[in-house]
Design an enzyme around this catalytic site. Structure first.
Site, mmCIF file in Angstrom:
data_model
loop_
_atom_site.group_PDB
_atom_site.id
_atom_site.type_symbol
_atom_site.label_atom_id
_atom_site.label_comp_id
_atom_site.label_asym_id
_atom_site.label_seq_id
_atom_site.Cartn_x
_atom_site.Cartn_y
_atom_site.Cartn_z
ATOM 1 N N HIS A 14 -28.279 -26.377 -4.859
ATOM 2 C CA HIS A 14 -28.757 -25.396 -3.878
ATOM 3 C C HIS A 14 -29.355 -26.178 -2.713
ATOM 4 O O HIS A 14 -29.841 -27.293 -2.887
ATOM 5 C CB HIS A 14 -29.833 -24.566 -4.583
ATOM 6 C CG HIS A 14 -30.372 -23.416 -3.808
ATOM 7 N ND1 HIS A 14 -31.332 -23.565 -2.830
ATOM 8 C CD2 HIS A 14 -30.120 -22.084 -3.874
ATOM 9 C CE1 HIS A 14 -31.644 -22.384 -2.339
ATOM 10 N NE2 HIS A 14 -30.918 -21.463 -2.948
ATOM 11 N N ASP B 75 -34.211 -28.974 -11.385
ATOM 12 C CA ASP B 75 -34.365 -27.695 -10.683
ATOM 13 C C ASP B 75 -34.116 -26.600 -11.715
ATOM 14 O O ASP B 75 -32.967 -26.319 -12.080
ATOM 15 C CB ASP B 75 -33.363 -27.630 -9.526
ATOM 16 C CG ASP B 75 -33.417 -26.288 -8.799
ATOM 17 O OD1 ASP B 75 -34.114 -25.369 -9.283
ATOM 18 O OD2 ASP B 75 -32.744 -26.151 -7.762
ATOM 19 N N GLN C 249 -32.847 -21.506 -12.019
ATOM 20 C CA GLN C 249 -31.954 -20.576 -12.729
ATOM 21 C C GLN C 249 -31.980 -20.780 -14.243
ATOM 22 O O GLN C 249 -31.227 -20.124 -14.956
ATOM 23 C CB GLN C 249 -30.507 -20.732 -12.215
ATOM 24 C CG GLN C 249 -30.326 -20.461 -10.729
ATOM 25 C CD GLN C 249 -30.541 -18.990 -10.354
ATOM 26 O OE1 GLN C 249 -30.623 -18.106 -11.222
ATOM 27 N NE2 GLN C 249 -30.636 -18.710 -9.060
ATOM 28 N N LYS D 39 -37.914 -15.077 -9.876
ATOM 29 C CA LYS D 39 -36.642 -15.025 -10.607
ATOM 30 C C LYS D 39 -36.858 -14.794 -12.098
ATOM 31 O O LYS D 39 -35.920 -14.815 -12.879
ATOM 32 C CB LYS D 39 -35.860 -16.323 -10.390
ATOM 33 C CG LYS D 39 -35.371 -16.518 -8.946
ATOM 34 C CD LYS D 39 -34.453 -17.702 -8.869
ATOM 35 C CE LYS D 39 -34.269 -18.235 -7.461
ATOM 36 N NZ LYS D 39 -33.477 -17.373 -6.598
ATOM 37 N N CYS E 276 -26.627 -20.239 -0.483
ATOM 38 C CA CYS E 276 -27.414 -21.442 -0.133
ATOM 39 C C CYS E 276 -26.842 -22.680 -0.813
ATOM 40 O O CYS E 276 -27.596 -23.533 -1.307
ATOM 41 C CB CYS E 276 -28.888 -21.269 -0.485
ATOM 42 S SG CYS E 276 -29.639 -19.884 0.338
HETATM 43 N N1 C6P Z 1 -31.388 -19.121 -5.330
HETATM 44 C C1 C6P Z 1 -29.831 -17.281 -5.136
HETATM 45 O O1 C6P Z 1 -29.508 -16.128 -4.787
HETATM 46 P P1 C6P Z 1 -36.737 -20.143 -4.071
HETATM 47 O O2 C6P Z 1 -36.049 -19.512 -2.889
HETATM 48 O O3 C6P Z 1 -37.627 -21.277 -3.654
HETATM 49 O O4 C6P Z 1 -37.378 -19.156 -4.983
HETATM 50 O O5 C6P Z 1 -35.562 -20.771 -4.989
HETATM 51 C C2 C6P Z 1 -34.680 -21.711 -4.435
HETATM 52 C C3 C6P Z 1 -33.608 -22.070 -5.403
HETATM 53 C C4 C6P Z 1 -33.563 -23.365 -5.905
HETATM 54 N N2 C6P Z 1 -32.643 -23.736 -6.801
HETATM 55 C C5 C6P Z 1 -31.720 -22.896 -7.272
HETATM 56 C C6 C6P Z 1 -30.744 -23.359 -8.303
HETATM 57 C C7 C6P Z 1 -31.703 -21.571 -6.800
HETATM 58 O O6 C6P Z 1 -30.792 -20.726 -7.287
HETATM 59 C C8 C6P Z 1 -32.650 -21.153 -5.848
HETATM 60 C C9 C6P Z 1 -32.640 -19.757 -5.298
HETATM 61 C C10 C6P Z 1 -31.249 -17.742 -4.910
HETATM 62 O O7 C6P Z 1 -29.035 -18.039 -5.687
HETATM 63 C C11 C6P Z 1 -31.682 -17.476 -3.507
HETATM 64 S S1 C6P Z 1 -30.737 -18.415 -2.308
#
Ligand code: C6P
Length: 413
Positions: free
Chosen positions: A122, A199, A202, A225, A366
């Site tokens: 991401h 990371d 997910q 999430k 993203c």
């Molecule tokens: N992915 C998706 O719709 P934040 O925005 O900081 O809470 O998370 C960022 C992020 C980092 N790593 C991974 C693997 C992610 O999936 C995400 C967030 C969302 O896939 C929003 S773009």
């Protein structure tokens, strides 16, 4: 007994209608819905204990501080961290990765050092490393992918060397759904002396994660999430690393003492929490973890795996010209199914499905370098969570059938 039909009753938003149809919420990789338990914890905090933390000596300030620090203990417990000292509250995964990149990176990296990433990251686990590589002279390396959307593990092994200072890797891809073998990767990275940042944006919401078992150096994830509020997230860091790293931001709370021309730092984890934190957010995240723990994360994972297996075979039976990205085996993937019709733009699919009451995401998620690797500009993506049912998957498939029929008619006019 894990019963998604009963679980749904805990989520008030799931009983609403969208465009006159019962909502089917399949955009859980973007953000999740909130149970009564979390909403109630937030309400109670604001109605009964709201105050600033670590500052006041009055009753409300003491209560707010106790609740905030109790949430930190809950987080430590949830990911099996040895101590709450290694839990830093951030705004989310993105801020947690930026914290490590700026605080650890500026301190530890020099020209010639390598940061290892993968082609499935991401932007949150890519752009902060680009910035710190530019600032320090370190270089970025990327583990490639196999045809079925898993990491090329031989490539990872080949790229790891004594030049590698950090391997930053997603546990589960937000596009491919791939569950990466992070425990093995961590072992291999440690063997060459590299640190590993996982990371977990997910993964932590969807399966049991134990930082001691994984032996990771850093783990990041986002509260929103995993049934918690937006604006709160977590950085887990090995205490000795957090101790050694300089602060990320300066301000109130992160100091021990301040003079006009210099300052000394607070103990960890507060050294990394400048300014008034998202107290209610932390309390809400603690409540979300309570709720998830009561359900049992192994049961959450088992439910999602069987739901994805059900949905994948339903996709196959549709017999449309659909490309599904990521591994075929549901045991190797999380609750995410990204897909594309050959002749229907994913945004059109998303919009049509919304008209049917089915919420999915369409776009680059993203992950633009990954989109390029897949040869597309965007995909549609359905993502499941603990409150989704096989009926939700059926509604998705029925809406896709209607999408296909509608767009075929338009195409033949
Ligand atoms: N992915 C998706 O719709 P934040 O925005 O900081 O809470 O998370 C960022 C992020 C980092 N790593 C991974 C693997 C992610 O999936 C995400 C967030 C969302 O896939 C929003 S773009």
């Amino acid at each position: 007994m894990f019963d998604p039909k009963l679980i749904r009753n805990d989520f008030p938003i799931l009983s609403r209608q969208v465009h006159g149809k019962p909502l089917v919420y399949l955009d859980n990789a973007a953000t999740t819905q909130k149970p009564h338990h979390v909403i109630e914890a937030l309400r109670r905090y604001y109605e009964e204990s709201n105050a600033n933390v670590h500052r006041g000596i009055h009753t409300l300030a003491e209560e707010a501080t106790a609740l905030y620090e109790q949430a930190r203990e809950q987080v430590a417990h949830f990911i099996h961290a040895p101590s709450a000292r290694s839990i830093v509250f951030t705004r989310g995964s993105t801020e947690a990765i930026n914290l490590v990149a700026q605080a650890w990176g500026r301190w530890a990296l020099k020209p010639g050092d390598e940061i290892l990433l993968t082609e499935m990251e991401h932007h949150a686990n890519l752009v902060p490393w680009q910035l710190i590589a530019q600032a320090t002279g370190a270089t970025l390396q990327f583990v490639g992918l196999t045809a079925d959307g898993t990491l090329d593990l031989a490539h990872a092994q080949a790229l790891l060397s004594e030049r590698t200072k950090l391997f930053a890797v997603t546990h589960i891809s937000n596009v491919l759904g791939t569950i990466n073998p992070v425990a093995d990767l961590i072992r291999q990275a440690h063997a060459v002396g590299a640190l590993v940042l996982v990371d977990g944006a997910q993964s932590v919401p969807h399966l049991p994660v134990d930082v001691q078992e994984l032996d990771c150096d850093f783990l990041v994830f986002s509260g929103h999430k995993m049934l918690g509020p937006t604006g709160i997230g977590v950085l887990y860091g090995r205490p000795e690393l957090l101790e050694a790293m300089p602060p990320f931001q300066g301000g109130g709370e992160m100091i021990s003492n301040v003079w006009l021309d210099h300052a000394t730092w607070n103990e960890i984890p507060w050294k990394f929490e400048a300014g008034t934190p998202h107290i209610a957010g932390a309390v809400g995240l603690g409540a979300a973890m309570e709720y998830l723990s009561a359900l049992d994360m192994a049961a959450v994972r088992a439910h999602e795996q069987s739901l994805v297996a059900y949905a994948l075979s339903a996709f196959e039976r549709l017999n449309h010209d659909i490309m599904i990205y990521g591994p075929k085996d549901p045991a190797l993937r999380g609750g995410v199914i990204a897909f594309n019709y050959q002749n229907i733009h994913p945004h059109d699919v998303g919009q049509f499905l919304d008209g049917e009451g089915v919420a999915i995401r369409a776009g680059h998620h993203c992950a633009k370098p990954l989109m390029r690797r897949l040869g597309v500009v965007a995909t549609a993506r359905a993502s499941f969570y603990l409150y989704n049912t096989t009926q939700d998957a059926d509604r998705l498939i029925a809406a896709l059938q209607k999408t296909k029929e509608t767009f075929s008619v338009v195409a033949h006019r």
